[in-house]
Design an enzyme around this catalytic site. Structure first.
Site, PDB file in Angstrom:
ATOM      1  N   HIS A 296      10.974  22.384  -8.061  1.00  0.00           N
ATOM      2  CA  HIS A 296      11.576  22.183  -6.997  1.00  0.00           C
ATOM      3  C   HIS A 296      12.219  22.600  -5.790  1.00  0.00           C
ATOM      4  O   HIS A 296      13.278  22.743  -5.141  1.00  0.00           O
ATOM      5  CB  HIS A 296      12.266  20.697  -7.228  1.00  0.00           C
ATOM      6  CG  HIS A 296      11.461  19.754  -7.239  1.00  0.00           C
ATOM      7  ND1 HIS A 296      11.146  18.788  -6.937  1.00  0.00           N
ATOM      8  CD2 HIS A 296      11.436  18.989  -9.094  1.00  0.00           C
ATOM      9  CE1 HIS A 296      10.389  18.120  -7.437  1.00  0.00           C
ATOM     10  NE2 HIS A 296       9.865  17.830  -9.187  1.00  0.00           N
TER      11      HIS A 296
ATOM     12  N   ARG B 163       9.157  27.906 -14.352  1.00  0.00           N
ATOM     13  CA  ARG B 163       7.774  25.943 -13.972  1.00  0.00           C
ATOM     14  C   ARG B 163       7.693  26.323 -13.316  1.00  0.00           C
ATOM     15  O   ARG B 163       8.244  26.524 -11.821  1.00  0.00           O
ATOM     16  CB  ARG B 163       9.844  25.259 -13.936  1.00  0.00           C
ATOM     17  CG  ARG B 163       8.830  23.381 -13.506  1.00  0.00           C
ATOM     18  CD  ARG B 163       9.385  22.770 -13.830  1.00  0.00           C
ATOM     19  NE  ARG B 163      10.851  22.311 -12.942  1.00  0.00           N
ATOM     20  CZ  ARG B 163      11.397  21.641 -12.883  1.00  0.00           C
ATOM     21  NH1 ARG B 163      10.936  20.148 -14.296  1.00  0.00           N
ATOM     22  NH2 ARG B 163      11.992  21.204 -11.651  1.00  0.00           N
TER      23      ARG B 163
ATOM     24  N   ASP C 172       1.069  37.014 -15.844  1.00  0.00           N
ATOM     25  CA  ASP C 172       0.147  38.944 -15.564  1.00  0.00           C
ATOM     26  C   ASP C 172       1.966  39.358 -14.848  1.00  0.00           C
ATOM     27  O   ASP C 172       1.504  40.072 -15.112  1.00  0.00           O
ATOM     28  CB  ASP C 172      -0.441  38.434 -14.175  1.00  0.00           C
ATOM     29  CG  ASP C 172      -1.935  38.172 -14.554  1.00  0.00           C
ATOM     30  OD1 ASP C 172      -2.081  38.810 -16.295  1.00  0.00           O
ATOM     31  OD2 ASP C 172      -2.723  38.560 -14.328  1.00  0.00           O
TER      32      ASP C 172
ATOM     33  N   GLU D   1       7.716  12.977 -18.650  1.00  0.00           N
ATOM     34  CA  GLU D   1       8.123  12.354 -17.724  1.00  0.00           C
ATOM     35  C   GLU D   1       7.414  10.966 -16.655  1.00  0.00           C
ATOM     36  O   GLU D   1       8.191  10.518 -15.690  1.00  0.00           O
ATOM     37  CB  GLU D   1       8.598  13.413 -16.385  1.00  0.00           C
ATOM     38  CG  GLU D   1       7.680  14.222 -15.824  1.00  0.00           C
ATOM     39  CD  GLU D   1       8.360  15.055 -15.039  1.00  0.00           C
ATOM     40  OE1 GLU D   1       9.364  15.559 -14.942  1.00  0.00           O
ATOM     41  OE2 GLU D   1       7.539  16.532 -15.073  1.00  0.00           O
TER      42      GLU D   1
ATOM     43  N   ASP E  88      12.146  11.883 -13.123  1.00  0.00           N
ATOM     44  CA  ASP E  88      10.660  11.415 -12.431  1.00  0.00           C
ATOM     45  C   ASP E  88      10.653  10.044 -13.523  1.00  0.00           C
ATOM     46  O   ASP E  88      10.134   9.837 -13.113  1.00  0.00           O
ATOM     47  CB  ASP E  88      10.263  12.231 -12.814  1.00  0.00           C
ATOM     48  CG  ASP E  88       9.802  13.418 -12.159  1.00  0.00           C
ATOM     49  OD1 ASP E  88       9.734  13.103 -10.909  1.00  0.00           O
ATOM     50  OD2 ASP E  88      10.246  14.644 -11.792  1.00  0.00           O
TER      51      ASP E  88
END
Length: 258
Positions: free
Chosen positions: A48, A73, A87, A152, A178
């Site tokens: 977000h 996230r 990576d 969620e 959510d």
């Protein structure tokens, strides 16, 4: 030389309760300021917040140099996106909107090298292996990866027990906003049915032996989550903290006008 120790993973494995903050300003300088605050962990938000791989990397660098453990996230659980995040040196990942054990299993495979998974083998040219300076990286990387999944939705809660049986899922994060919206109560995080569902889910996660996590900016809810056994709890968001502080400062300053 093995892969670096994942401090977030080892501290949770030791039974600690870790308090963190959401890093959503999308800027390394701001992330560095937050990293001086002393939180146990910081969530660099690619879902977000206005982040891409390079901005996540720049924030990862500054958080790694602090006492706070970085968690990244991603906006989705695509194998290619997970590969790129690993990576660049992310060792703890949180993946949103997980609604089945099969989806969780796919994520576990994405964070592990063959033969235990399908993470692409290209770390020799990547930051994760210190650009080939860690000769044992391929053999030791899997053990230092921490994978958290977000449950969620009602669909996710319905199969929470199944998700919790997936080996390789280290933690389950409940997304209050959510979940409340999916339950038909958008913005009503304190609705009794939402609260009951969240607290019950945290207890189920804890009973499974996996770490439960949540973001609660309300102190009462955060305290309840810790009391229920949640062990990685975020209590503030840099965006809203800054917004509230700067608006208050503006109001105080403007009040000085004759």
């Amino acid at each position: 030389m093995p892969a670096p120790e994942n401090r977030f993973k080892s501290r949770l494995a030791a039974g600690e309760t870790l308090i963190g903050a959401w890093v959503g300003l999308g800027d390394a300088y701001a992330a560095e300021i937050t990293a001086t605050a002393g939180f146990d962990w910081l969530l660099i938000d690619g879902e977000h917040a206005p982040n891409d791989l390079r901005s996540i990397l720049s924030q990862l660098r500054v958080v790694e140099g602090s006492a706070s453990a970085p968690v990244v996230r991603l906006p989705m659980g695509e194998t290619w996106a997970i590969k790129q995040a690993l990576d660049i040196g992310a060792q703890s990942l949180l993946i949103p909107m997980v609604e089945s054990a099969a989806q969780a299993e796919q994520l576990v495979r994405a964070v592990r090298y063959p033969p235990n998974g399908n993470r692409g083998v290209g770390a020799a040219l990547a930051r994760a292996s210190r650009f080939s300076a860690i000769p044992d990286y391929l053999a030791t990387a899997d053990a230092q990866i921490w994978l958290g999944v977000q449950v969620e939705t009602r669909a996710g809660l319905d199969v929470l027990d199944e998700i919790l049986t997936v080996e390789g899922v280290d933690g389950v994060f409940i997304g209050p906003s959510d979940l409340a919206a999916d339950m038909g109560f958008p913005g009503q995080l304190d609705h009794p049915l939402v609260q009951r569902a969240i607290r019950a889910a945290i207890r189920v996660i804890c009973a499974s032996g996996k770490a439960a996590g949540i973001l609660w900016t309300d102190e009462v809810n955060a305290r309840n989550a810790v009391a229920d056994g949640a062990r990685f709890v975020a209590t503030t968001i840099d965006v809203t903290t800054y917004a509230a502080a700067i608006r208050d400062a503006a109001a105080r300053g403007l009040a000085l006008k004759p």
